[in-house]
Design an enzyme around this catalytic site. Structure first.
Site, PDB file in Angstrom:
ATOM      1  N   LYS A 121      55.717  37.916  32.627  1.00 53.21           N
ATOM      2  CA  LYS A 121      55.645  37.403  33.938  1.00 53.21           C
ATOM      3  C   LYS A 121      56.564  36.256  34.228  1.00 53.21           C
ATOM      4  CE  LYS A 121      52.981  34.158  35.305  1.00 53.21           C
ATOM      5  NZ  LYS A 121      51.900  33.272  35.442  1.00 53.21           N
ATOM      6  N   ASP A 139      50.514  38.222  38.214  1.00 52.72           N
ATOM      7  CA  ASP A 139      49.759  37.289  37.659  1.00 52.72           C
ATOM      8  C   ASP A 139      48.403  37.769  38.208  1.00 52.72           C
ATOM      9  OD1 ASP A 139      49.824  36.831  40.629  1.00 52.72           O
ATOM     10  OD2 ASP A 139      49.926  34.542  40.337  1.00 52.72           O
TER      11      ASP A 139
END
Length: 215
Positions: A121, A139
């Protein structure tokens, strides 16, 4: 799951709601962005933005952060969750950026995720935000919205959510969509109290319809 066409209808409504969606972490350089995103794991952007001005003023570059002591770094980020582990990670990250990449943040996912404290991420955020390289960072907000709207399977893991979004959203919109879904999840379709009663996507959201019936 909803179709690619319906996915884009939903996203276009989100774009209209949040036309100025952007990264809310404060930074001046790609290195500072790496640090800020790494610090934001299991913490809010607000809490990170309160700590990083002092951190970046004291240690603005990989050289400065690599030379800092763990205790000095901790002192700057103590208000952020998991600060001790994060202090070790960002110091080690700075050291590797110096040793392996001559002080420059690498621009490939493979090289980024090899850095301490940098997961997929974080790497995707840095690629898209700092370098304009199409990437889809998933996320907690992006995952929640993708599942509530059935863009992806309810039991999909983070990698599967990312892969599904990449298939359904044009590549040139990945970064914009990442930011927009975060804003939609952070300020409208929140985890505990989504604003279903005033949501322009309610007609597409079975979970929202069910929630409204219970009211």
């Amino acid at each position: 799951m909803i179709s690619k066409e319906k996915t884009m209808i939903a996203l276009n409504r989100m774009y209209e709601m949040f036309p100025d969606a952007h990264c809310e972490l404060n930074y001046d350089t790609p290195f500072q962005l790496v640090v800020a995103v790494a610090l934001s794991a299991q913490a809010t952007d607000v809490s990170v933005n309160k700590a990083t001005p002092g951190l970046f003023a004291a240690f603005p570059t990989p050289e400065a952060l690599a030379a800092a002591s763990i205790e000095d770094i901790i002192e700057k980020i103590r208000t952020i969750g998991l600060y001790r582990m994060k202090a070790k990670n960002i110091k080690a990250c700075a050291e590797q950026i110096l040793e392996r990449f001559g002080g420059e943040v690498p621009q490939t996912r493979e090289e980024l995720v090899a850095l301490p404290g940098v997961g997929r991420k974080t790497a995707n955020v840095v690629l898209g935000e700092a370098f304009g390289i199409p990437a889809f960072a998933v996320d907690t907000h992006v995952e929640r919205i993708a599942k509530r709207l059935r863009i992806c399977k309810l039991d999909a893991n983070v990698s599967e959510v990312e892969a599904t979004l990449m298939k359904k959203v044009p590549k040139e919109l990945w970064v914009k969509t990442h930011h927009t879904m975060i804003f939609f999840g952070r300020y409208h379709c929140t985890a505990r109290a989504p604003k279903c009663d005033v949501c322009p996507l309610l007609d597409m959201c079975q979970e929202g319809k069910t929630r409204m019936k219970k009211k």
